[in-house]
Scaffold this active site. Structure first.
Site, PDB file in Angstrom:
ATOM      1  N   CYS A   8       1.278  -0.938  -0.195  1.00  0.00           N
ATOM      2  CA  CYS A   8      -0.006  -0.300   0.160  1.00  0.00           C
ATOM      3  C   CYS A   8       1.278   1.252   0.029  1.00  0.00           C
ATOM      4  O   CYS A   8       2.114   0.907   0.020  1.00  0.00           O
ATOM      5  CB  CYS A   8      -1.297   0.345   1.220  1.00  0.00           C
ATOM      6  SG  CYS A   8      -0.788  -0.014   2.720  1.00  0.00           S
ATOM      7  N   ARG A  14      -3.612  -0.764   5.424  1.00  0.00           N
ATOM      8  CA  ARG A  14      -3.545  -1.733   4.916  1.00  0.00           C
ATOM      9  C   ARG A  14      -2.636  -2.434   4.614  1.00  0.00           C
ATOM     10  O   ARG A  14      -3.046  -3.914   4.579  1.00  0.00           O
ATOM     11  CB  ARG A  14      -4.312  -1.432   3.193  1.00  0.00           C
ATOM     12  CG  ARG A  14      -5.455  -0.059   3.310  1.00  0.00           C
ATOM     13  CD  ARG A  14      -5.758   0.710   2.225  1.00  0.00           C
ATOM     14  NE  ARG A  14      -4.650   1.161   1.874  1.00  0.00           N
ATOM     15  CZ  ARG A  14      -5.104   1.603   0.811  1.00  0.00           C
ATOM     16  NH1 ARG A  14      -5.471   2.060  -0.264  1.00  0.00           N
ATOM     17  NH2 ARG A  14      -3.457   2.319   0.105  1.00  0.00           N
ATOM     18  N   ASP A 121      -8.125   3.714   1.937  1.00  0.00           N
ATOM     19  CA  ASP A 121      -7.180   3.980   2.140  1.00  0.00           C
ATOM     20  C   ASP A 121      -7.363   4.373   3.684  1.00  0.00           C
ATOM     21  O   ASP A 121      -8.277   5.268   4.075  1.00  0.00           O
ATOM     22  CB  ASP A 121      -6.282   4.879   2.086  1.00  0.00           C
ATOM     23  CG  ASP A 121      -4.875   5.072   3.226  1.00  0.00           C
ATOM     24  OD1 ASP A 121      -5.308   4.900   4.320  1.00  0.00           O
ATOM     25  OD2 ASP A 121      -3.462   5.696   2.819  1.00  0.00           O
TER      26      ASP A 121
END
Length: 150
Positions: A8, A14, A121
């Site tokens: 990520c 994440r 996100d």
């Protein structure tokens, strides 16, 4: 052994969630020894930092200790060390292709589900529960997809 690197933007929300949740998932299925799983960032912004506290809390609620995890950046040299690079969103995918090359084995985590999409996100949305649900959905679909590739 299949080597999976989740990626990520900062490697503090994440991708570490995906790393630890996928590891938990395959371990509970008795298949942990079949995989080597880690995570990385496309940016340098968070290098060396621990998992973001709200993401760490989500993992801790599941009995997962991620306190030793530190963010690291994806490097071109990673290309030869991993079987699959799994990004969380389209922007990550574009940056991963820039770093690793256009023909690297890159997938977006939720592309293997019935509803392909980006994982938002939570650094920006502050919705870590939604991210958790998306990552869990993606992990199940990823394992099924990997099994189909055999």
């Amino acid at each position: 052994m299949q080597k999976i690197l989740f990626v990520c933007h900062g490697n503090i929300c994440r991708s570490p969630m995906a790393e630890f949740l996928f590891r938990e998932y395959v371990t509970k299925l008795g298949r942990g020894a079949e995989f080597h799983i880690e995570s990385a960032a496309t940016s340098t912004e968070e290098i060396g930092n621990p998992v973001y506290p709200p993401a760490a809390r989500i993992l801790r609620k599941r009995g997962i200790d991620c306190s030793a995890k530190r963010a690291r950046q994806l490097r071109a040299s990673d290309r030869s060390s991993w079987d699959y690079f799994i990004g969380m969103d389209s922007r990550n995918i574009a940056n991963m292709r820039r770093i690793l090359g256009p023909d690297a084995p890159i997938l977006r985590l939720l592309d293997m589900t019935e509803h392909p999409r980006d994982i938002a996100d939570p650094w920006y949305t502050d919705n870590f529960d939604e991210t958790l649900a998306d990552v869990l959905e993606g992990c199940e679909a990823l394992l099924a997809w990997l099994d189909e590739q055999r």
